[in-house]
Design an enzyme around this catalytic site. Structure first.
Site, PDB file in Angstrom:
ATOM      1  N   SER A 144      29.958  11.181  36.725  1.00 19.84           N
ATOM      2  CA  SER A 144      30.217   9.886  36.085  1.00 19.84           C
ATOM      3  C   SER A 144      31.618   9.807  35.489  1.00 19.84           C
ATOM      4  O   SER A 144      32.126   8.708  35.276  1.00 19.84           O
ATOM      5  CB  SER A 144      29.171   9.609  34.998  1.00 19.84           C
ATOM      6  OG  SER A 144      27.912   9.411  35.598  1.00 19.84           O
ATOM      7  N   THR A 172      30.943   7.309  31.121  1.00 17.68           N
ATOM      8  CA  THR A 172      31.239   5.984  31.689  1.00 17.68           C
ATOM      9  C   THR A 172      32.048   5.110  30.723  1.00 17.68           C
ATOM     10  O   THR A 172      33.141   4.643  31.091  1.00 17.68           O
ATOM     11  CB  THR A 172      29.941   5.287  32.135  1.00 17.68           C
ATOM     12  OG1 THR A 172      29.173   6.206  32.918  1.00 17.68           O
ATOM     13  CG2 THR A 172      30.226   4.038  32.945  1.00 17.68           C
TER      14      THR A 172
HETATM   15 MG    MG Z   1      27.130   6.748  32.355  1.00 17.53          MG
HETATM   16 ZN    ZN Z   2      24.193  11.650  36.210  1.00 17.85          ZN
END
Ligand code: MG
Ligand code: ZN
Length: 352
Positions: A73, A126
Protein backbone atom coordinates in the site's frame (compact mmCIF):
# COMPACT_ATOMS: atom_id res chain seq x y z
CA UNK A 1 -11.06 17.92 -46.93
CA UNK A 2 -8.33 19.00 -44.52
CA UNK A 3 -10.05 22.36 -44.05
CA UNK A 4 -13.35 20.66 -43.20
CA UNK A 5 -11.64 18.41 -40.65
CA UNK A 6 -9.91 21.40 -39.05
CA UNK A 7 -13.19 23.30 -38.82
CA UNK A 8 -14.91 20.33 -37.16
CA UNK A 9 -12.01 19.97 -34.74
CA UNK A 10 -12.19 23.65 -33.82
CA UNK A 11 -15.94 23.43 -33.31
CA UNK A 12 -15.55 20.44 -30.99
CA UNK A 13 -12.88 22.31 -29.04
CA UNK A 14 -14.96 25.46 -28.67
CA UNK A 15 -18.02 23.42 -27.70
CA UNK A 16 -16.01 21.58 -25.02
CA UNK A 17 -14.86 24.88 -23.53
CA UNK A 18 -18.35 26.38 -23.76
CA UNK A 19 -19.96 23.62 -21.69
CA UNK A 20 -17.35 24.09 -18.97
CA UNK A 21 -15.08 21.08 -18.79
CA UNK A 22 -13.17 22.76 -15.98
CA UNK A 23 -12.62 20.61 -12.90
CA UNK A 24 -12.60 22.56 -9.65
CA UNK A 25 -13.10 19.84 -7.04
CA UNK A 26 -11.58 16.36 -7.08
CA UNK A 27 -12.45 13.50 -4.74
CA UNK A 28 -10.13 10.48 -5.04
CA UNK A 29 -11.49 7.45 -3.21
CA UNK A 30 -9.29 4.41 -2.56
CA UNK A 31 -10.74 1.10 -1.50
CA UNK A 32 -7.62 -0.54 -0.08
CA UNK A 33 -7.51 -4.07 -1.46
CA UNK A 34 -10.68 -3.53 -3.52
CA UNK A 35 -10.65 -5.65 -6.66
CA UNK A 36 -13.61 -6.45 -8.88
CA UNK A 37 -14.49 -9.50 -6.71
CA UNK A 38 -14.69 -7.38 -3.55
CA UNK A 39 -17.08 -5.05 -5.40
CA UNK A 40 -19.21 -7.95 -6.61
CA UNK A 41 -19.25 -9.63 -3.19
CA UNK A 42 -20.66 -6.37 -1.79
CA UNK A 43 -23.14 -6.07 -4.65
CA UNK A 44 -24.36 -9.64 -4.11
CA UNK A 45 -24.63 -9.25 -0.31
CA UNK A 46 -26.61 -6.06 -0.96
CA UNK A 47 -29.03 -8.14 -3.09
CA UNK A 48 -27.98 -6.89 -6.49
CA UNK A 49 -27.05 -3.24 -6.38
CA UNK A 50 -24.45 -0.69 -5.24
CA UNK A 51 -24.29 3.11 -5.24
CA UNK A 52 -21.02 2.62 -7.13
CA UNK A 53 -23.10 1.65 -10.19
CA UNK A 54 -23.91 5.36 -10.65
CA UNK A 55 -20.34 5.77 -11.98
CA UNK A 56 -20.12 6.94 -15.60
CA UNK A 57 -16.85 5.45 -16.82
CA UNK A 58 -14.72 2.46 -15.86
CA UNK A 59 -11.04 1.83 -16.47
CA UNK A 60 -8.32 -0.46 -15.17
CA UNK A 61 -4.98 0.43 -13.60
CA UNK A 62 -1.81 -1.66 -13.52
CA UNK A 63 -0.44 -1.68 -9.99
CA UNK A 64 3.03 -3.32 -9.99
CA UNK A 65 5.66 -1.32 -8.11
CA UNK A 66 9.25 -0.41 -9.01
CA UNK A 67 10.54 -3.25 -6.81
CA UNK A 68 7.83 -5.90 -6.94
CA UNK A 69 5.34 -7.58 -9.26
CA UNK A 70 2.89 -7.28 -6.34
CA UNK A 71 2.70 -3.85 -4.71
CA UNK A 72 2.16 -2.94 -1.08
CA UNK A 73 0.00 0.00 0.00
CA UNK A 74 3.00 2.33 0.35
CA UNK A 75 4.13 2.03 -3.26
CA UNK A 76 0.52 1.67 -4.44
CA UNK A 77 -0.58 4.83 -2.63
CA UNK A 78 2.51 6.73 -3.74
CA UNK A 79 1.83 5.79 -7.38
CA UNK A 80 -1.68 7.28 -7.18
CA UNK A 81 -0.75 10.30 -5.04
CA UNK A 82 2.61 11.23 -6.54
CA UNK A 83 2.57 9.60 -9.98
CA UNK A 84 5.77 7.58 -9.55
CA UNK A 85 6.46 3.85 -9.30
CA UNK A 86 8.56 3.32 -6.20
CA UNK A 87 9.87 0.54 -3.96
CA UNK A 88 7.40 -1.34 -1.75
CA UNK A 89 7.16 0.27 1.68
CA UNK A 90 8.11 3.75 0.46
CA UNK A 91 5.91 6.80 1.17
CA UNK A 92 5.85 9.81 -1.18
CA UNK A 93 9.36 9.27 -2.59
CA UNK A 94 10.80 7.90 -5.82
CA UNK A 95 13.30 5.02 -5.99
CA UNK A 96 16.22 7.43 -5.41
CA UNK A 97 14.67 8.82 -2.24
CA UNK A 98 13.56 12.15 -3.73
CA UNK A 99 10.37 13.58 -2.23
CA UNK A 100 7.68 13.87 -4.90
CA UNK A 101 4.81 16.36 -4.44
CA UNK A 102 1.44 14.65 -4.15
CA UNK A 103 -1.82 15.69 -5.79
CA UNK A 104 -2.83 17.04 -2.39
CA UNK A 105 0.37 19.09 -2.00
CA UNK A 106 0.00 20.57 -5.49
CA UNK A 107 -3.66 21.47 -4.88
CA UNK A 108 -2.65 23.13 -1.62
CA UNK A 109 0.12 25.08 -3.34
CA UNK A 110 -2.44 26.27 -5.91
CA UNK A 111 -4.60 27.75 -3.16
CA UNK A 112 -7.17 24.98 -3.02
CA UNK A 113 -8.42 23.38 0.18
CA UNK A 114 -7.33 19.79 0.82
CA UNK A 115 -8.49 16.84 2.86
CA UNK A 116 -7.74 13.29 3.97
CA UNK A 117 -10.52 11.11 5.40
CA UNK A 118 -9.79 7.47 6.28
CA UNK A 119 -11.07 4.57 8.37
CA UNK A 120 -7.56 3.79 9.68
CA UNK A 121 -4.72 5.53 11.53
CA UNK A 122 -3.89 8.77 9.64
CA UNK A 123 -0.23 7.71 9.56
CA UNK A 124 -1.03 4.43 7.77
CA UNK A 125 0.47 3.91 4.29
CA UNK A 126 -2.40 5.06 2.05
CA UNK A 127 -3.18 8.46 3.65
CA UNK A 128 0.54 8.94 4.36
CA UNK A 129 1.27 8.72 0.62
CA UNK A 130 -0.69 11.96 0.06
CA UNK A 131 0.90 13.85 2.99
CA UNK A 132 4.31 12.47 3.88
CA UNK A 133 7.74 11.70 2.43
CA UNK A 134 9.44 8.86 4.29
CA UNK A 135 11.57 5.93 3.15
CA UNK A 136 9.57 3.48 5.27
CA UNK A 137 5.85 3.26 5.98
CA UNK A 138 6.57 2.11 9.55
CA UNK A 139 8.01 5.54 10.46
CA UNK A 140 4.63 6.56 11.87
CA UNK A 141 5.89 9.35 14.17
CA UNK A 142 7.81 10.97 11.29
CA UNK A 143 4.67 10.66 9.15
CA UNK A 144 2.67 12.46 11.88
CA UNK A 145 5.31 15.23 11.79
CA UNK A 146 4.70 15.56 8.06
CA UNK A 147 1.00 16.27 8.79
CA UNK A 148 2.07 19.28 10.84
CA UNK A 149 4.12 20.54 7.86
CA UNK A 150 1.59 19.69 5.15
CA UNK A 151 -0.88 22.59 5.36
CA UNK A 152 -3.73 20.06 4.79
CA UNK A 153 -7.09 21.70 5.55
CA UNK A 154 -9.03 18.75 6.97
CA UNK A 155 -7.89 15.34 8.15
CA UNK A 156 -10.14 12.83 9.87
CA UNK A 157 -9.12 9.32 10.94
CA UNK A 158 -7.50 7.44 13.79
CA UNK A 159 -3.92 7.48 15.05
CA UNK A 160 -4.10 9.90 17.99
CA UNK A 161 -1.29 8.01 19.75
CA UNK A 162 1.16 8.72 16.91
CA UNK A 163 0.46 12.42 17.34
CA UNK A 164 0.49 12.55 21.15
CA UNK A 165 1.98 9.43 22.80
CA UNK A 166 5.41 9.52 21.23
CA UNK A 167 8.92 8.30 21.94
CA UNK A 168 10.30 11.80 21.29
CA UNK A 169 7.84 13.46 23.69
CA UNK A 170 6.53 15.85 21.05
CA UNK A 171 2.81 16.59 20.88
CA UNK A 172 1.93 17.06 17.21
CA UNK A 173 -1.71 17.84 18.03
CA UNK A 174 -0.58 20.77 20.20
CA UNK A 175 1.77 21.94 17.44
CA UNK A 176 -1.05 21.83 14.89
CA UNK A 177 -3.37 23.63 17.33
CA UNK A 178 -0.83 26.44 17.54
CA UNK A 179 -0.87 26.58 13.72
CA UNK A 180 -4.62 27.23 13.83
CA UNK A 181 -6.11 23.75 13.63
CA UNK A 182 -9.31 22.94 15.47
CA UNK A 183 -8.94 19.53 17.12
CA UNK A 184 -11.74 16.95 17.37
CA UNK A 185 -11.48 13.66 19.23
CA UNK A 186 -14.89 12.25 18.32
CA UNK A 187 -17.31 12.33 15.40
CA UNK A 188 -19.64 14.54 17.48
CA UNK A 189 -16.82 17.09 17.79
CA UNK A 190 -15.98 16.73 14.09
CA UNK A 191 -19.60 17.54 13.15
CA UNK A 192 -19.43 20.90 14.98
CA UNK A 193 -16.61 22.25 12.78
CA UNK A 194 -17.94 24.07 9.71
CA UNK A 195 -14.97 26.10 8.51
CA UNK A 196 -11.24 26.64 9.00
CA UNK A 197 -8.77 23.82 9.58
CA UNK A 198 -9.56 20.56 11.31
CA UNK A 199 -7.47 17.74 12.78
CA UNK A 200 -9.91 14.94 13.63
CA UNK A 201 -8.30 12.13 15.62
CA UNK A 202 -11.29 9.93 16.38
CA UNK A 203 -9.40 6.83 17.65
CA UNK A 204 -6.16 6.21 19.55
CA UNK A 205 -5.07 3.64 16.96
CA UNK A 206 -7.23 2.47 14.07
CA UNK A 207 -10.98 3.15 14.19
CA UNK A 208 -12.93 -0.06 14.88
CA UNK A 209 -14.11 -2.32 12.07
CA UNK A 210 -17.58 -1.79 10.60
CA UNK A 211 -20.23 -2.08 12.08
CA UNK A 212 -18.59 -1.17 15.44
CA UNK A 213 -17.42 2.22 14.17
CA UNK A 214 -20.91 3.07 12.83
CA UNK A 215 -21.18 5.64 10.05
CA UNK A 216 -17.82 7.22 10.86
CA UNK A 217 -16.50 7.14 7.27
CA UNK A 218 -19.53 8.52 5.35
CA UNK A 219 -20.19 11.06 8.14
CA UNK A 220 -16.54 12.17 8.11
CA UNK A 221 -16.68 12.69 4.33
CA UNK A 222 -19.87 14.80 4.71
CA UNK A 223 -18.17 16.86 7.41
CA UNK A 224 -15.02 17.32 5.31
CA UNK A 225 -17.03 18.39 2.24
CA UNK A 226 -18.90 20.96 4.35
CA UNK A 227 -15.57 22.61 5.15
CA UNK A 228 -13.80 22.11 1.81
CA UNK A 229 -16.62 23.50 -0.34
CA UNK A 230 -16.07 26.97 1.19
CA UNK A 231 -12.99 27.56 -1.00
CA UNK A 232 -13.98 29.16 -4.31
CA UNK A 233 -10.77 27.84 -5.88
CA UNK A 234 -11.97 24.30 -5.20
CA UNK A 235 -10.48 21.39 -3.32
CA UNK A 236 -8.74 18.02 -3.41
CA UNK A 237 -10.02 15.31 -1.07
CA UNK A 238 -8.66 11.78 -0.62
CA UNK A 239 -10.95 9.24 1.02
CA UNK A 240 -9.90 5.70 1.92
CA UNK A 241 -12.03 2.67 2.74
CA UNK A 242 -9.01 1.36 4.61
CA UNK A 243 -10.18 -1.93 6.03
CA UNK A 244 -11.41 -3.81 2.93
CA UNK A 245 -7.75 -4.89 2.71
CA UNK A 246 -7.73 -6.17 6.28
CA UNK A 247 -10.69 -8.44 5.57
CA UNK A 248 -8.71 -9.88 2.67
CA UNK A 249 -5.59 -10.46 4.78
CA UNK A 250 -7.78 -12.20 7.38
CA UNK A 251 -9.53 -14.21 4.62
CA UNK A 252 -12.72 -13.04 6.31
CA UNK A 253 -15.58 -12.78 3.84
CA UNK A 254 -17.96 -11.01 6.22
CA UNK A 255 -15.35 -8.37 7.03
CA UNK A 256 -14.66 -7.73 3.33
CA UNK A 257 -18.39 -7.33 2.64
CA UNK A 258 -19.04 -5.09 5.67
CA UNK A 259 -16.16 -2.79 4.72
CA UNK A 260 -17.08 -2.83 1.03
CA UNK A 261 -20.67 -1.76 1.77
CA UNK A 262 -19.48 0.93 4.20
CA UNK A 263 -17.21 2.25 1.44
CA UNK A 264 -20.15 2.11 -0.99
CA UNK A 265 -22.29 4.26 1.35
CA UNK A 266 -19.36 6.69 1.46
CA UNK A 267 -19.25 6.71 -2.35
CA UNK A 268 -22.91 7.80 -2.30
CA UNK A 269 -21.95 10.89 -0.28
CA UNK A 270 -19.32 11.80 -2.90
CA UNK A 271 -21.61 11.14 -5.88
CA UNK A 272 -24.43 13.19 -4.30
CA UNK A 273 -22.00 16.09 -3.78
CA UNK A 274 -20.75 15.87 -7.39
CA UNK A 275 -24.33 15.78 -8.66
CA UNK A 276 -25.18 18.99 -6.81
CA UNK A 277 -21.84 20.71 -7.48
CA UNK A 278 -20.84 20.81 -11.16
CA UNK A 279 -17.12 20.86 -11.91
CA UNK A 280 -16.58 18.06 -9.40
CA UNK A 281 -14.79 14.86 -10.40
CA UNK A 282 -14.93 11.64 -8.37
CA UNK A 283 -12.35 8.89 -9.07
CA UNK A 284 -12.68 5.59 -7.20
CA UNK A 285 -9.96 2.99 -7.36
CA UNK A 286 -7.77 0.65 -5.32
CA UNK A 287 -4.07 0.45 -4.58
CA UNK A 288 -4.13 -3.33 -5.23
CA UNK A 289 -6.37 -6.36 -4.72
CA UNK A 290 -6.11 -8.33 -1.48
CA UNK A 291 -6.90 -11.98 -0.89
CA UNK A 292 -7.06 -13.27 -4.46
CA UNK A 293 -10.78 -13.28 -3.90
CA UNK A 294 -13.05 -15.24 -6.17
CA UNK A 295 -16.78 -15.69 -5.89
CA UNK A 296 -17.74 -19.30 -6.43
CA UNK A 297 -21.42 -19.03 -5.60
CA UNK A 298 -24.11 -16.68 -4.44
CA UNK A 299 -27.74 -15.65 -4.50
CA UNK A 300 -28.91 -12.16 -5.44
CA UNK A 301 -32.29 -12.68 -3.74
CA UNK A 302 -30.97 -13.78 -0.35
CA UNK A 303 -27.67 -11.89 -0.52
CA UNK A 304 -25.74 -15.07 0.17
CA UNK A 305 -22.12 -15.01 -1.05
CA UNK A 306 -19.76 -17.96 -1.38
CA UNK A 307 -16.27 -16.48 -1.55
CA UNK A 308 -12.89 -18.14 -1.77
CA UNK A 309 -9.55 -16.53 -0.92
CA UNK A 310 -6.45 -17.79 -2.74
CA UNK A 311 -3.94 -15.90 -0.56
CA UNK A 312 -3.67 -13.97 2.69
CA UNK A 313 -1.66 -11.32 0.88
CA UNK A 314 -2.02 -8.93 -2.02
CA UNK A 315 -2.30 -9.94 -5.69
CA UNK A 316 -1.04 -8.42 -8.95
CA UNK A 317 -4.31 -8.08 -10.86
CA UNK A 318 -5.34 -4.78 -12.42
CA UNK A 319 -7.68 -2.74 -10.24
CA UNK A 320 -10.85 -1.01 -11.45
CA UNK A 321 -11.04 2.78 -11.73
CA UNK A 322 -14.59 4.14 -11.57
CA UNK A 323 -15.24 7.80 -12.39
CA UNK A 324 -18.09 10.25 -12.15
CA UNK A 325 -18.61 13.92 -12.97
CA UNK A 326 -16.69 16.48 -14.95
CA UNK A 327 -13.73 14.94 -16.78
CA UNK A 328 -14.80 11.40 -15.87
CA UNK A 329 -14.31 10.07 -19.38
CA UNK A 330 -10.54 10.57 -19.09
CA UNK A 331 -10.45 7.56 -16.79
CA UNK A 332 -11.75 5.00 -19.29
CA UNK A 333 -9.17 2.58 -20.67
CA UNK A 334 -6.23 0.60 -19.35
CA UNK A 335 -3.29 2.54 -17.95
CA UNK A 336 -0.70 2.74 -15.17
CA UNK A 337 -1.69 3.71 -11.63
CA UNK A 338 0.89 6.50 -12.06
CA UNK A 339 -1.24 8.00 -14.88
CA UNK A 340 -4.01 9.02 -12.47
CA UNK A 341 -2.05 12.00 -11.08
CA UNK A 342 -1.25 13.62 -14.47
CA UNK A 343 -4.82 13.03 -15.68
CA UNK A 344 -6.19 14.88 -12.64
CA UNK A 345 -3.63 17.70 -12.90
CA UNK A 346 -4.51 18.20 -16.55
CA UNK A 347 -8.21 18.42 -15.69
CA UNK A 348 -7.46 20.93 -12.94
CA UNK A 349 -5.63 22.94 -15.59
CA UNK A 350 -2.53 22.76 -13.42
CA UNK A 351 0.93 22.64 -14.97
CA UNK A 352 2.51 20.36 -12.37
MG1 MG B 1 -4.54 1.59 3.18
ZN1 ZN C 1 -2.69 -5.03 2.62
Amino acid sequence: MKKVMMTILMMVLVFDLAIGQEVKNVIVMIGDGMGVSQVYAGLTANKGSLHLERCQYVGFAKTYSASDYITDSGAGGTAIACGVKTKNGTIGMDTSGNSIPSLLAIASKNGQSTGVVVSCDLTHATPASFIAHQPNRNMTEEIANDYANSDVTVCIGGGRNNFEQRKDGRNITAEMKSKGYQVAYSMDEVAKVKSGKLLGLVAEKHPAAFPERGNMLPDAVSAALDILKNNEKGFFLMVEGSQIDWGGHAKNQEQVINEMLDFDRTIKVAFDFAEKNPNTLVVITADHETGGLSIVGGNLETGEVKASFSTGGHTSVMVPVYSYGTGAKEFAGIYQNTDIKPKILQLYGSKK
